[in-house]
Design an enzyme around this catalytic site. Structure first.
Site, PDB file in Angstrom:
ATOM      1  N   GLY A   1      94.010  47.454  67.789  1.00 56.12           N
ATOM      2  CA  GLY A   1      92.951  47.081  66.854  1.00 56.12           C
ATOM      3  C   GLY A   1      91.678  46.574  67.532  1.00 56.12           C
ATOM      4  CB  ILE A   2      89.186  44.083  66.386  1.00 56.15           C
ATOM      5  CG1 ILE A   2      88.873  44.808  65.066  1.00 56.15           C
ATOM      6  CG2 ILE A   2      87.913  43.421  66.933  1.00 56.15           C
ATOM      7  CD1 ILE A   2      88.534  43.883  63.897  1.00 56.15           C
ATOM      8  N   GLY A   3      91.148  43.808  68.982  1.00 50.70           N
ATOM      9  CA  GLY A   3      91.415  43.117  70.247  1.00 50.70           C
ATOM     10  C   GLY A   3      91.407  44.059  71.430  1.00 50.70           C
TER      11      GLY A   3
ATOM     12  CB  SER B   1      87.439  36.908  58.441  1.00 48.67           C
ATOM     13  OG  SER B   1      87.409  37.658  57.250  1.00 48.67           O
TER      14      SER B   1
ATOM     15  CE1 TYR C   1      92.603  37.055  58.200  1.00 50.36           C
ATOM     16  CE2 TYR C   1      90.945  37.622  56.557  1.00 50.36           C
ATOM     17  CZ  TYR C   1      91.412  37.669  57.860  1.00 50.36           C
ATOM     18  OH  TYR C   1      90.687  38.339  58.826  1.00 50.36           O
TER      19      TYR C   1
HETATM   20  N1  LIG Z   1      90.203  44.488  60.618  1.00 54.32           N
HETATM   21  C1  LIG Z   1      89.266  43.873  59.920  1.00 54.32           C
HETATM   22  O1  LIG Z   1      88.642  44.470  59.010  1.00 54.32           O
HETATM   23  C2  LIG Z   1      88.933  42.444  60.174  1.00 54.32           C
HETATM   24  C3  LIG Z   1      87.910  41.846  59.422  1.00 54.32           C
HETATM   25  C4  LIG Z   1      87.577  40.512  59.674  1.00 54.32           C
HETATM   26  C5  LIG Z   1      88.262  39.807  60.664  1.00 54.32           C
HETATM   27  N2  LIG Z   1      89.267  40.411  61.368  1.00 54.32           N
HETATM   28  C6  LIG Z   1      89.944  39.619  62.399  1.00 54.32           C
HETATM   29  O2  LIG Z   1      89.895  40.338  63.618  1.00 54.32           O
HETATM   30  C7  LIG Z   1      91.043  40.020  64.419  1.00 54.32           C
HETATM   31  C8  LIG Z   1      91.747  41.309  64.840  1.00 54.32           C
HETATM   32  O3  LIG Z   1      92.097  41.997  63.654  1.00 54.32           O
HETATM   33  P1  LIG Z   1      92.704  43.480  63.657  1.00 54.32           P
HETATM   34  O4  LIG Z   1      92.354  44.062  62.348  1.00 54.32           O
HETATM   35  O5  LIG Z   1      92.355  44.171  64.918  1.00 54.32           O
HETATM   36  O6  LIG Z   1      94.263  43.138  63.643  1.00 54.32           O
HETATM   37  P2  LIG Z   1      95.508  44.080  64.015  1.00 54.32           P
HETATM   38  O7  LIG Z   1      95.130  45.507  64.034  1.00 54.32           O
HETATM   39  O8  LIG Z   1      96.622  43.673  63.120  1.00 54.32           O
HETATM   40  O9  LIG Z   1      95.835  43.580  65.498  1.00 54.32           O
HETATM   41  C9  LIG Z   1      96.812  44.210  66.205  1.00 54.32           C
HETATM   42  C10 LIG Z   1      97.079  43.411  67.456  1.00 54.32           C
HETATM   43  O10 LIG Z   1      97.615  42.130  67.125  1.00 54.32           O
HETATM   44  C11 LIG Z   1      98.792  41.903  67.900  1.00 54.32           C
HETATM   45  N3  LIG Z   1      99.621  40.924  67.197  1.00 54.32           N
HETATM   46  C12 LIG Z   1      99.951  40.940  65.890  1.00 54.32           C
HETATM   47  N4  LIG Z   1     100.747  39.874  65.607  1.00 54.32           N
HETATM   48  C13 LIG Z   1     100.890  39.171  66.761  1.00 54.32           C
HETATM   49  C14 LIG Z   1     101.613  38.003  67.123  1.00 54.32           C
HETATM   50  N5  LIG Z   1     102.354  37.336  66.235  1.00 54.32           N
HETATM   51  N6  LIG Z   1     101.561  37.578  68.409  1.00 54.32           N
HETATM   52  C15 LIG Z   1     100.838  38.271  69.327  1.00 54.32           C
HETATM   53  N7  LIG Z   1     100.130  39.378  69.037  1.00 54.32           N
HETATM   54  C16 LIG Z   1     100.179  39.836  67.771  1.00 54.32           C
HETATM   55  C17 LIG Z   1      99.367  43.308  68.014  1.00 54.32           C
HETATM   56  O11 LIG Z   1     100.293  43.446  69.069  1.00 54.32           O
HETATM   57  P3  LIG Z   1     101.897  43.391  68.810  1.00 54.32           P
HETATM   58  O12 LIG Z   1     102.169  44.085  67.519  1.00 54.32           O
HETATM   59  O13 LIG Z   1     102.507  44.041  69.999  1.00 54.32           O
HETATM   60  O14 LIG Z   1     102.222  41.938  68.755  1.00 54.32           O
HETATM   61  C18 LIG Z   1      98.102  44.059  68.347  1.00 54.32           C
HETATM   62  O15 LIG Z   1      97.704  43.820  69.696  1.00 54.32           O
HETATM   63  C19 LIG Z   1      91.908  39.099  63.546  1.00 54.32           C
HETATM   64  O16 LIG Z   1      91.635  37.757  63.857  1.00 54.32           O
HETATM   65  C20 LIG Z   1      91.420  39.405  62.131  1.00 54.32           C
HETATM   66  O17 LIG Z   1      91.659  38.329  61.253  1.00 54.32           O
HETATM   67  C21 LIG Z   1      89.620  41.706  61.154  1.00 54.32           C
END
Ligand SMILES: NC(=O)c1ccc[n+]([C@@H]2O[C@H](COP(=O)([O-])OP(=O)(O)OC[C@H]3O[C@@H](n4cnc5c(N)ncnc54)[C@H](OP(=O)(O)O)[C@@H]3O)[C@@H](O)[C@H]2O)c1
Length: 296
Positions: free
Chosen positions: A13-15, A137, A162
């Protein structure tokens, strides 16, 4: 000497996009996630763009405060740390509790990043100038603003809980920035806007995630959400990458970096003294650290 950055939840994802951006910039990046295979794939991808030290993966479940403490110890042993990106976060469809018995949305979006930050502060100060980036967010605007306890009164509505956990983290972030003024550590919040990721995929299937008051507007809410999360994670990562590396931010602190990778005004409720005090009290009670909370 190698300049290391850590990106939590940096294997997808974003990370992952953030990690790639930091690696291309010249930082040696350590990514954290639960799954070792996913971690290995992420390291391979990051290595293709890296211009600094070699990328690494550390396995940790950031829903576990014990894992967060072990992670901090391992990171401290890795050598100098320049950038900490607390990217982990999740919107959970149903109320869950972690291995520590704490509501999981609050842990993943606030308490875990809070604890990792506090445990690494001494090192970040010693290795300064350094930066902390906490991923926020726009959902902070939908938050119930009560922080007397982990779980607010009333039912569980994923979107609002959230937003509330993100608001707790934003309040902590902006207050920490003020406390660390003059310490060599800059502290930023980064709002990625939205992206199509594991987190957003399928989140909006049920109106149960919003409060009963919002449900009559569900079709509109769903449309807005679908539109705002349609873009690529690489675009959403720009705010974190800028917060971690942009030279125009040198010496600055306490800013929210918005989806266009430039500073935006902070959501006002995040600086209310009552919110800040309650968030700090709750965080220190649930995730105590040995050192005195650091000031600048
Ligand atoms: N996507 C959006 O539209 C959006 C909007 C606003 C803010 N955000 C924020 O942006 C950040 C990243 O969001 P994203 O959408 O990229 O999320 P995501 O796709 O769910 O992130 C996936 C990543 O999170 C890791 N992960 C998930 N649960 C974990 C845990 N318990 N311990 C360690 N690693 C964990 C996964 O690895 P593993 O599965 O191997 O653990 C993977 O590296 C978050 O803080 C989110 O709140 C996102």
């Amino acid at each position: 000497m190698e300049q290391r950055a850590v990106v939590t939840a940096g294997t997808g994802g974003i990370g992952l996009e953030t990690a790639m951006g930091l690696a291309a910039y010249g930082l040696a990046v350590t990514v954290v996630g639960r799954d070792a295979e996913r971690g290995a794939r992420a390291v391979e991808r990051i290595a293709t763009v890296a211009t600094g030290g070699e990328p690494r993966f550390i396995a940790a479940d950031l829903a576990s405060l014990g894992d967060v403490r072990e992670l901090a110890a391992r990171l401290a042993a890795e050598g100098p740390l320049k950038v900490l990106v607390n990217n982990v976060g999740a919107m959970l469809a149903d109320r869950q509790h972690t291995v520590d018995g704490i509501e999981a949305t609050f842990v993943l979006n606030h308490l875990s990043p809070y604890l990792l930050t506090e445990l690494l502060l001494d090192q970040l100060r010693a290795d300064g100038p350094s930066r902390i980036v906490n991923v926020s967010s726009s959902a902070v605007r939908a938050a119930k603003r009560s922080f007397e306890d982990v779980e607010p009164p009333g039912g569980y509505y994923a979107f609002h809980w959230y937003g509330r956990a993100k608001l707790a983290n934003l309040a902590y972030t902006l207050d920490l920035a003020q406390r660390l003024r003059g310490s060599g550590i800059s502290v930023f919040a980064a709002d990625p806007g939205g992206a199509a990721t594991d987190m957003t995929n399928g989140t909006m299937r049920s109106p149960k995630i919003v409060s009963p008051a919002l449900r009559p507007l569900w079709p509109l809410v769903r449309r807005l959400f679908a539109r705002s999360t349609a873009g690529p994670a690489s675009t959403a990562a720009r705010s974190s990458i800028a917060a971690a590396t942009d030279a125009s931010l040198d010496g600055r602190t306490g800013l929210v970096i918005g989806p266009r990778a430039t500073p935006v005004p902070a959501f006002r409720a995040s600086t209310t003294p009552r919110t800040v005090d309650n968030v700090l009290r709750l965080s220190r009670r649930l995730a105590p650290v040995e050192h005195e909370p650091m000031t600048g």
